[in-house]
Design a protein around this motif. Sequence first.
Motif, PDB file in Angstrom:
ATOM      1  N   GLN A   2       3.604   2.292   4.701  1.00  0.00           N
ATOM      2  CA  GLN A   2       4.960   2.149   4.201  1.00  0.00           C
ATOM      3  C   GLN A   2       4.973   1.713   2.743  1.00  0.00           C
ATOM      4  OE1 GLN A   2       7.456  -0.309   6.615  1.00  0.00           O
ATOM      5  NE2 GLN A   2       9.183  -0.126   5.246  1.00  0.00           N
ATOM      6  N   GLY A   3       5.692   2.474   1.921  1.00  0.00           N
ATOM      7  CA  GLY A   3       5.835   2.143   0.518  1.00  0.00           C
ATOM      8  C   GLY A   3       4.703   2.623  -0.379  1.00  0.00           C
ATOM      9  N   LEU A   4       3.657   3.174   0.195  1.00  0.00           N
ATOM     10  CA  LEU A   4       2.534   3.655  -0.616  1.00  0.00           C
ATOM     11  C   LEU A   4       2.797   5.056  -1.146  1.00  0.00           C
ATOM     12  CD1 LEU A   4      -0.544   2.487   1.502  1.00  0.00           C
ATOM     13  CD2 LEU A   4       0.466   1.384  -0.502  1.00  0.00           C
ATOM     14  N   ILE A   5       2.283   5.313  -2.336  1.00  0.00           N
ATOM     15  CA  ILE A   5       2.357   6.642  -2.945  1.00  0.00           C
ATOM     16  C   ILE A   5       0.949   7.010  -3.379  1.00  0.00           C
ATOM     17  CG2 ILE A   5       3.283   8.021  -4.845  1.00  0.00           C
ATOM     18  CD1 ILE A   5       5.713   6.140  -4.868  1.00  0.00           C
ATOM     19  N   LYS A   6       0.463   8.154  -2.903  1.00  0.00           N
ATOM     20  CA  LYS A   6      -0.860   8.628  -3.299  1.00  0.00           C
ATOM     21  C   LYS A   6      -0.772   9.277  -4.679  1.00  0.00           C
ATOM     22  CE  LYS A   6      -3.262  11.140  -0.521  1.00  0.00           C
ATOM     23  NZ  LYS A   6      -3.716  12.133   0.465  1.00  0.00           N
ATOM     24  N   SER A   7      -1.714   9.005  -5.519  1.00  0.00           N
ATOM     25  CA  SER A   7      -1.772   9.689  -6.813  1.00  0.00           C
ATOM     26  C   SER A   7      -2.238  11.124  -6.591  1.00  0.00           C
ATOM     27  CB  SER A   7      -2.756   8.991  -7.743  1.00  0.00           C
ATOM     28  OG  SER A   7      -2.314   7.708  -8.066  1.00  0.00           O
ATOM     29  N   LEU A   8      -1.751  12.026  -7.420  1.00  0.00           N
ATOM     30  CA  LEU A   8      -2.238  13.398  -7.374  1.00  0.00           C
ATOM     31  C   LEU A   8      -3.661  13.414  -7.917  1.00  0.00           C
ATOM     32  CD1 LEU A   8       0.891  15.312  -8.718  1.00  0.00           C
ATOM     33  CD2 LEU A   8       0.125  15.104  -6.342  1.00  0.00           C
ATOM     34  N   ARG A   9      -4.571  14.057  -7.203  1.00  0.00           N
ATOM     35  CA  ARG A   9      -5.952  14.161  -7.661  1.00  0.00           C
ATOM     36  C   ARG A   9      -6.100  15.431  -8.480  1.00  0.00           C
ATOM     37  NH1 ARG A   9     -10.391  12.199  -3.490  1.00  0.00           N
ATOM     38  NH2 ARG A   9      -9.878   9.998  -3.632  1.00  0.00           N
ATOM     39  N   GLY A  13      -9.689  17.064 -17.402  1.00  0.00           N
ATOM     40  CA  GLY A  13      -9.494  18.171 -18.326  1.00  0.00           C
ATOM     41  C   GLY A  13      -8.606  19.290 -17.822  1.00  0.00           C
ATOM     42  N   TRP A  14      -8.167  19.209 -16.575  1.00  0.00           N
ATOM     43  CA  TRP A  14      -7.319  20.259 -16.011  1.00  0.00           C
ATOM     44  C   TRP A  14      -5.906  20.129 -16.570  1.00  0.00           C
ATOM     45  CZ3 TRP A  14      -2.902  20.206 -12.968  1.00  0.00           C
ATOM     46  CH2 TRP A  14      -2.546  21.426 -12.391  1.00  0.00           C
ATOM     47  N   ALA A  15      -5.294  21.257 -16.883  1.00  0.00           N
ATOM     48  CA  ALA A  15      -3.915  21.258 -17.379  1.00  0.00           C
ATOM     49  C   ALA A  15      -3.049  22.109 -16.454  1.00  0.00           C
ATOM     50  CB  ALA A  15      -3.864  21.801 -18.797  1.00  0.00           C
ATOM     51  N   ALA A  16      -1.906  21.580 -16.104  1.00  0.00           N
ATOM     52  CA  ALA A  16      -0.978  22.314 -15.239  1.00  0.00           C
ATOM     53  C   ALA A  16      -0.433  23.522 -15.979  1.00  0.00           C
ATOM     54  CB  ALA A  16       0.168  21.406 -14.819  1.00  0.00           C
ATOM     55  N   PRO A  17      -0.274  24.643 -15.280  1.00  0.00           N
ATOM     56  CA  PRO A  17       0.307  25.821 -15.929  1.00  0.00           C
ATOM     57  C   PRO A  17       1.774  25.574 -16.282  1.00  0.00           C
ATOM     58  CG  PRO A  17      -0.065  26.229 -13.582  1.00  0.00           C
ATOM     59  CD  PRO A  17      -0.643  24.887 -13.888  1.00  0.00           C
ATOM     60  N   ASP A  70      17.220  12.913 -16.651  1.00  0.00           N
ATOM     61  CA  ASP A  70      16.369  13.361 -15.557  1.00  0.00           C
ATOM     62  C   ASP A  70      15.362  14.415 -16.038  1.00  0.00           C
ATOM     63  OD1 ASP A  70      15.757  13.065 -12.763  1.00  0.00           O
ATOM     64  OD2 ASP A  70      16.639  15.045 -12.435  1.00  0.00           O
ATOM     65  N   LEU A  71      15.820  15.342 -16.858  1.00  0.00           N
ATOM     66  CA  LEU A  71      14.923  16.388 -17.352  1.00  0.00           C
ATOM     67  C   LEU A  71      13.840  15.818 -18.264  1.00  0.00           C
ATOM     68  CD1 LEU A  71      17.296  19.424 -18.025  1.00  0.00           C
ATOM     69  CD2 LEU A  71      15.990  18.850 -15.982  1.00  0.00           C
ATOM     70  N   VAL A  72      14.192  14.853 -19.099  1.00  0.00           N
ATOM     71  CA  VAL A  72      13.181  14.216 -19.950  1.00  0.00           C
ATOM     72  C   VAL A  72      12.161  13.487 -19.075  1.00  0.00           C
ATOM     73  CG1 VAL A  72      12.787  12.427 -21.700  1.00  0.00           C
ATOM     74  CG2 VAL A  72      14.670  14.069 -21.977  1.00  0.00           C
ATOM     75  N   TRP A  73      12.621  12.832 -18.022  1.00  0.00           N
ATOM     76  CA  TRP A  73      11.706  12.171 -17.087  1.00  0.00           C
ATOM     77  C   TRP A  73      10.752  13.200 -16.473  1.00  0.00           C
ATOM     78  CZ3 TRP A  73      11.283  12.678 -11.705  1.00  0.00           C
ATOM     79  CH2 TRP A  73      10.420  11.757 -11.086  1.00  0.00           C
ATOM     80  N   HIS A  74      11.288  14.362 -16.039  1.00  0.00           N
ATOM     81  CA  HIS A  74      10.425  15.413 -15.473  1.00  0.00           C
ATOM     82  C   HIS A  74       9.413  15.906 -16.512  1.00  0.00           C
ATOM     83  CE1 HIS A  74      12.111  15.810 -11.511  1.00  0.00           C
ATOM     84  NE2 HIS A  74      13.332  16.048 -11.968  1.00  0.00           N
ATOM     85  N   GLU A  75       9.840  16.054 -17.753  1.00  0.00           N
ATOM     86  CA  GLU A  75       8.918  16.470 -18.826  1.00  0.00           C
ATOM     87  C   GLU A  75       7.772  15.469 -18.968  1.00  0.00           C
ATOM     88  OE1 GLU A  75      10.281  17.667 -22.802  1.00  0.00           O
ATOM     89  OE2 GLU A  75      12.292  17.817 -21.929  1.00  0.00           O
ATOM     90  N   CYS A  76       8.094  14.202 -19.000  1.00  0.00           N
ATOM     91  CA  CYS A  76       7.069  13.166 -19.155  1.00  0.00           C
ATOM     92  C   CYS A  76       6.115  13.144 -17.966  1.00  0.00           C
ATOM     93  CB  CYS A  76       7.712  11.790 -19.334  1.00  0.00           C
ATOM     94  SG  CYS A  76       8.596  11.611 -20.894  1.00  0.00           S
ATOM     95  N   GLU A  77       6.659  13.239 -16.769  1.00  0.00           N
ATOM     96  CA  GLU A  77       5.829  13.275 -15.570  1.00  0.00           C
ATOM     97  C   GLU A  77       4.888  14.489 -15.599  1.00  0.00           C
ATOM     98  OE1 GLU A  77       6.050  11.639 -12.020  1.00  0.00           O
ATOM     99  OE2 GLU A  77       6.240  10.037 -13.482  1.00  0.00           O
ATOM    100  N   ARG A  79       3.813  16.160 -18.275  1.00  0.00           N
ATOM    101  CA  ARG A  79       2.827  15.933 -19.332  1.00  0.00           C
ATOM    102  C   ARG A  79       1.736  14.975 -18.877  1.00  0.00           C
ATOM    103  NH1 ARG A  79       5.448  12.547 -23.312  1.00  0.00           N
ATOM    104  NH2 ARG A  79       4.687  10.954 -21.899  1.00  0.00           N
ATOM    105  N   ASP A  80       2.120  13.921 -18.167  1.00  0.00           N
ATOM    106  CA  ASP A  80       1.175  12.893 -17.756  1.00  0.00           C
ATOM    107  C   ASP A  80       0.482  13.185 -16.427  1.00  0.00           C
ATOM    108  OD1 ASP A  80       1.941  11.572 -20.065  1.00  0.00           O
ATOM    109  OD2 ASP A  80       3.359  10.253 -19.026  1.00  0.00           O
TER     110      ASP A  80
END
Length: 164
Positions: A2-9, A13-17, A70-77, A79-80
């Motif tokens: 409960q309350g845990l969030i797994k980080s994306l593995r 060096g991988w970049a999202a398309p 919200d869109l700026v938040w999605h952009e930052c997420e 990018r990171d």
Amino acid sequence: YQGLIKSLRLPDGWAAPAELAYEDVRAYALTRQHLRDDVQGINASQGLIRRTRGGDWPTEPVTEDFNYVDLVWHECEFRDGGSFTYGTYDASGQYLGCCYLYPMGRRTPLTEELVHHDVDVSWWVTPEAYDRGHYVGLYRALQLWVTTDYPFTTPYFSNREIPE
């Protein structure tokens, strides 16, 4: 769990398309440039989003000011590498909706049954896009993209309405 969030593995060096394509569906990393399309799409689709994607968002029409943040938040997420959100369009440039690749536990509460999944995938389309079959088409596109263009092997599709 409960309350845990797994980080994306993600591999080093991988970049999202920034752009994905499958048949007549195109997905572009969601940015503030999609503001007008996104606001119009959300406001035209509130009930359909809640019915198909599930959850209680959106609770009311969104404004450009609210959605811009919200869109700026999605952009930052994006990018990171914290999550990946795409605006979707058909091949002619008609806005269809959005799709989301979130860490497990952020959208869907993490449980013992879900802990082995590596990404939470959800999406929504406008009523017009739904009527034209793009809800199912986007699902098929996501099934491919998530395991070929991304390093994920066990996606969890968390929409309330999952096509057969």
